[in-house]
Design a protein around this motif. Structure first.
Motif, PDB file in Angstrom:
ATOM      1  N   SER A  99       0.853  -1.258   0.043  1.00  0.00           N
ATOM      2  CA  SER A  99       0.098  -0.130  -0.159  1.00  0.00           C
ATOM      3  C   SER A  99       0.818   1.205  -0.004  1.00  0.00           C
ATOM      4  O   SER A  99       0.784   1.872   1.003  1.00  0.00           O
ATOM      5  N   THR A 138       0.208   4.247  -1.010  1.00  0.00           N
ATOM      6  CA  THR A 138      -0.472   5.476  -0.639  1.00  0.00           C
ATOM      7  C   THR A 138      -1.419   5.333   0.510  1.00  0.00           C
ATOM      8  O   THR A 138      -2.197   6.228   0.769  1.00  0.00           O
ATOM      9  N   THR A 163      -4.204   3.488   0.970  1.00  0.00           N
ATOM     10  CA  THR A 163      -5.521   3.237   1.044  1.00  0.00           C
ATOM     11  C   THR A 163      -5.861   1.590   1.251  1.00  0.00           C
ATOM     12  O   THR A 163      -6.849   1.437   1.853  1.00  0.00           O
ATOM     13  N   SER A 164      -4.997   0.742   0.388  1.00  0.00           N
ATOM     14  CA  SER A 164      -5.140  -0.741   0.782  1.00  0.00           C
ATOM     15  C   SER A 164      -5.124  -0.962   2.031  1.00  0.00           C
ATOM     16  O   SER A 164      -5.757  -1.639   2.617  1.00  0.00           O
ATOM     17  N   VAL A 184      -4.801  -1.907  -7.577  1.00  0.00           N
ATOM     18  CA  VAL A 184      -5.010  -2.208  -8.759  1.00  0.00           C
ATOM     19  C   VAL A 184      -3.989  -1.435  -9.579  1.00  0.00           C
ATOM     20  O   VAL A 184      -4.128  -0.260  -9.637  1.00  0.00           O
ATOM     21  N   MET A 220      -3.390  -0.860 -13.356  1.00  0.00           N
ATOM     22  CA  MET A 220      -3.453  -1.012 -14.893  1.00  0.00           C
ATOM     23  C   MET A 220      -4.267  -2.559 -15.010  1.00  0.00           C
ATOM     24  O   MET A 220      -4.023  -3.350 -15.984  1.00  0.00           O
ATOM     25  N   GLY A 221      -5.288  -2.762 -14.222  1.00  0.00           N
ATOM     26  CA  GLY A 221      -6.307  -3.840 -14.158  1.00  0.00           C
ATOM     27  C   GLY A 221      -5.587  -4.996 -13.647  1.00  0.00           C
ATOM     28  O   GLY A 221      -6.270  -6.089 -13.605  1.00  0.00           O
ATOM     29  N   GLY A 230      -8.787   2.797  -7.838  1.00  0.00           N
ATOM     30  CA  GLY A 230      -8.870   4.410  -8.053  1.00  0.00           C
ATOM     31  C   GLY A 230     -10.298   4.868  -8.652  1.00  0.00           C
ATOM     32  O   GLY A 230     -10.194   5.888  -9.441  1.00  0.00           O
ATOM     33  N   ARG A 239     -11.636   3.554 -10.971  1.00  0.00           N
ATOM     34  CA  ARG A 239     -11.896   3.367 -12.733  1.00  0.00           C
ATOM     35  C   ARG A 239     -12.258   1.911 -12.915  1.00  0.00           C
ATOM     36  O   ARG A 239     -13.477   1.861 -12.922  1.00  0.00           O
ATOM     37  N   ALA A 240     -11.513   0.955 -12.627  1.00  0.00           N
ATOM     38  CA  ALA A 240     -11.892  -0.352 -12.717  1.00  0.00           C
ATOM     39  C   ALA A 240     -11.120  -1.444 -12.068  1.00  0.00           C
ATOM     40  O   ALA A 240      -9.664  -1.155 -12.120  1.00  0.00           O
ATOM     41  N   GLU A 278      -8.331   6.618  -3.169  1.00  0.00           N
ATOM     42  CA  GLU A 278      -8.140   7.728  -3.756  1.00  0.00           C
ATOM     43  C   GLU A 278      -6.765   7.414  -4.972  1.00  0.00           C
ATOM     44  O   GLU A 278      -6.133   6.707  -4.385  1.00  0.00           O
ATOM     45  N   HIS A 279      -7.241   7.879  -6.087  1.00  0.00           N
ATOM     46  CA  HIS A 279      -6.256   7.429  -7.297  1.00  0.00           C
ATOM     47  C   HIS A 279      -4.814   8.011  -7.032  1.00  0.00           C
ATOM     48  O   HIS A 279      -4.822   9.091  -6.523  1.00  0.00           O
ATOM     49  N   SER A 280      -3.959   7.157  -6.983  1.00  0.00           N
ATOM     50  CA  SER A 280      -2.419   7.377  -7.022  1.00  0.00           C
ATOM     51  C   SER A 280      -2.098   8.709  -7.642  1.00  0.00           C
ATOM     52  O   SER A 280      -1.244   9.284  -7.139  1.00  0.00           O
ATOM     53  N   THR A 309       5.762   4.388 -10.354  1.00  0.00           N
ATOM     54  CA  THR A 309       4.747   5.500 -10.491  1.00  0.00           C
ATOM     55  C   THR A 309       3.586   5.309  -9.595  1.00  0.00           C
ATOM     56  O   THR A 309       2.550   5.873  -9.576  1.00  0.00           O
TER      57      THR A 309
HETATM   58  C1  LIG Z   1       0.763   2.620 -11.961  1.00  0.00           C
HETATM   59  C2  LIG Z   1      -0.709   2.712 -11.509  1.00  0.00           C
HETATM   60  C3  LIG Z   1      -1.855   1.981 -12.149  1.00  0.00           C
HETATM   61  C4  LIG Z   1      -2.948   1.890 -11.689  1.00  0.00           C
HETATM   62  N1  LIG Z   1      -3.997   1.347 -12.319  1.00  0.00           N
HETATM   63  C5  LIG Z   1      -5.456   1.524 -11.876  1.00  0.00           C
HETATM   64  C6  LIG Z   1      -6.374   0.740 -12.547  1.00  0.00           C
HETATM   65  O1  LIG Z   1      -6.165   0.244 -13.464  1.00  0.00           O
HETATM   66  N2  LIG Z   1      -7.814   0.959 -12.381  1.00  0.00           N
HETATM   67  C7  LIG Z   1      -8.074   1.932 -11.294  1.00  0.00           C
HETATM   68  O2  LIG Z   1      -9.284   2.101 -10.976  1.00  0.00           O
HETATM   69  N3  LIG Z   1      -7.020   2.666 -10.538  1.00  0.00           N
HETATM   70  C8  LIG Z   1      -5.842   2.323 -10.740  1.00  0.00           C
HETATM   71  N4  LIG Z   1      -4.784   2.903 -10.014  1.00  0.00           N
HETATM   72  C9  LIG Z   1      -5.070   3.701  -8.766  1.00  0.00           C
HETATM   73  C10 LIG Z   1      -4.875   2.780  -7.542  1.00  0.00           C
HETATM   74  O3  LIG Z   1      -5.420   1.415  -7.724  1.00  0.00           O
HETATM   75  C11 LIG Z   1      -5.443   3.245  -6.314  1.00  0.00           C
HETATM   76  O4  LIG Z   1      -5.287   4.504  -6.240  1.00  0.00           O
HETATM   77  C12 LIG Z   1      -5.295   2.682  -4.932  1.00  0.00           C
HETATM   78  O5  LIG Z   1      -6.190   3.078  -4.262  1.00  0.00           O
HETATM   79  C13 LIG Z   1      -3.968   2.854  -4.587  1.00  0.00           C
HETATM   80  O6  LIG Z   1      -3.601   2.040  -3.459  1.00  0.00           O
HETATM   81  P1  LIG Z   1      -2.571   2.277  -2.258  1.00  0.00           P
HETATM   82  O7  LIG Z   1      -3.175   3.723  -1.456  1.00  0.00           O
HETATM   83  O8  LIG Z   1      -2.627   1.236  -1.289  1.00  0.00           O
HETATM   84  O9  LIG Z   1      -1.246   2.330  -2.895  1.00  0.00           O
HETATM   85  C14 LIG Z   1      -3.406   2.649 -10.382  1.00  0.00           C
HETATM   86  C15 LIG Z   1      -2.492   3.401  -9.865  1.00  0.00           C
HETATM   87  C16 LIG Z   1      -1.065   3.157 -10.291  1.00  0.00           C
HETATM   88  C17 LIG Z   1       0.055   4.184  -9.421  1.00  0.00           C
END
Ligand SMILES: Cc1cc2nc3c(=O)[nH]c(=O)nc-3n(C[C@H](O)[C@H](O)[C@H](O)COP(=O)(O)O)c2cc1C
Length: 266
Positions: free
Chosen positions: A12, A14, A16-17, A62, A64-65, A92, A94-95, A123-125, A225
């Protein structure tokens, strides 16, 4: 069946997980064992063995899926001896695509009995307050929802005589996934004059991509990233440069504003 403890496991960058996994584990209502934080490279270097009287709650973001590729080796070394497990994909908004089935199958292959799976929103990264995507998720409602999943899993386990690898929650997605796991090799982080070289960014980087002596020196081949260094910089001195990550931030903000809701799979 009775379980004596629950073991939170997460990758995790950032946070959120981690928040979702901890909330599910709390909700179970048994002793919470020392969390296994796979964000730390030294933790990923150790294998985990779990037994049939504990519950494994494992959550990953997740990417890139898919599930993050760097977890493959650790998952291959997991020894979950008939351990009931909950697998969680945090995405984040998306999916989550093939990530959950991939995580479920990896845990089942290592002996886990995956009694439940879930997808939560984080929250999306790439999100920031100016161009937000799922900013602030998981929020209080998400975490209350996650706690209730923990309670639900406990009830279900209480009603079962035992578990086996055949107890596998049905989840959507393709397995094996045709999607690539290779992430961008991109120089996307700007470091401004506010940086005081405190070294925290290098510490929180899950892959050791930042030089601890010079926070602006980033190994773009190691970098995944994840944006941990940007989001955790106490000076707010790191930001996203114009380029593919900034373009993704804009695209996400334009197309994925409608808040998605958590889902459970049994
Ligand atoms: C390289 C990368 C790819 C990601 N791909 C997806 C994705 O395919 N779909 C989506 O909904 N979020 C995507 N995300 C967003 C993360 O899944 C999301 O922000 C997640 O909450 C991050 O978890 P963390 O806080 O535990 O690091 C992506 C983030 C990164 C950095």
């Amino acid at each position: 069946m009775q379980i004596s403890s629950v073991r939170p496991v997460f990758f995790s960058p950032t946070g959120t997980s981690e928040a979702v996994v901890r909330a599910i584990a709390d909700g179970v209502g048994v002793t919470v064992a020392e969390p296994v934080d796979l964000t730390r490279p030294e933790v990923r270097a150790q294998s985990l063995r779990t037994g049939p009287d504990e519950l494994l709650v494992i959550g990953v973001p997740v990417y890139m899926g898919r599930i993050p590729e760097l977890l493959g080796e650790w998952l291959a070394g997991l020894a979950a001896d008939n351990t009931p497990a909950v697998c969680v994909a945090v995405y984040g908004n998306r999916a989550f695509e093939d990530s959950l089935i991939e995580l479920r199958n990896a845990v089942a292959e290592r002996g886990g009995a995956v009694v439940a799976c879930a997808a939560y929103i984080g929250e999306h990264s790439f999100s920031d307050p100016a161009l937000p995507t799922a900013q602030g998720r998981p929020d209080a409602d998400d975490l209350a929802h996650a706690q209730s999943l923990g309670r639900k899993v406990r009830e279900r386990l209480d009603a079962m005589a035992g578990v086996s690898a055949a107890d596998m929650a049905a989840v959507p997605g393709d397995y094996p996934s045709p999607k690539p796991t290779k992430l961008w090799d991109v120089d996307f982080i700007a470091v401004d004059d506010g940086c005081v070289q405190c070294g925290l960014c290098a510490e929180v980087c899950p892959v050791g991509a930042i030089d601890p002596e010079d926070s602006a020196r980033i190994d773009v081949e190691k970098c995944i990233t994840c944006c941990a260094c940007i989001k955790r910089c106490p000076q707010g001195a790191r930001s996203v440069k114009p380029g593919p990550v900034m373009d993704a931030r804009k695209r996400l903000n334009a197309n994925f504003g409608e808040p998605k809701q958590p889902e459970w799979f049994f």
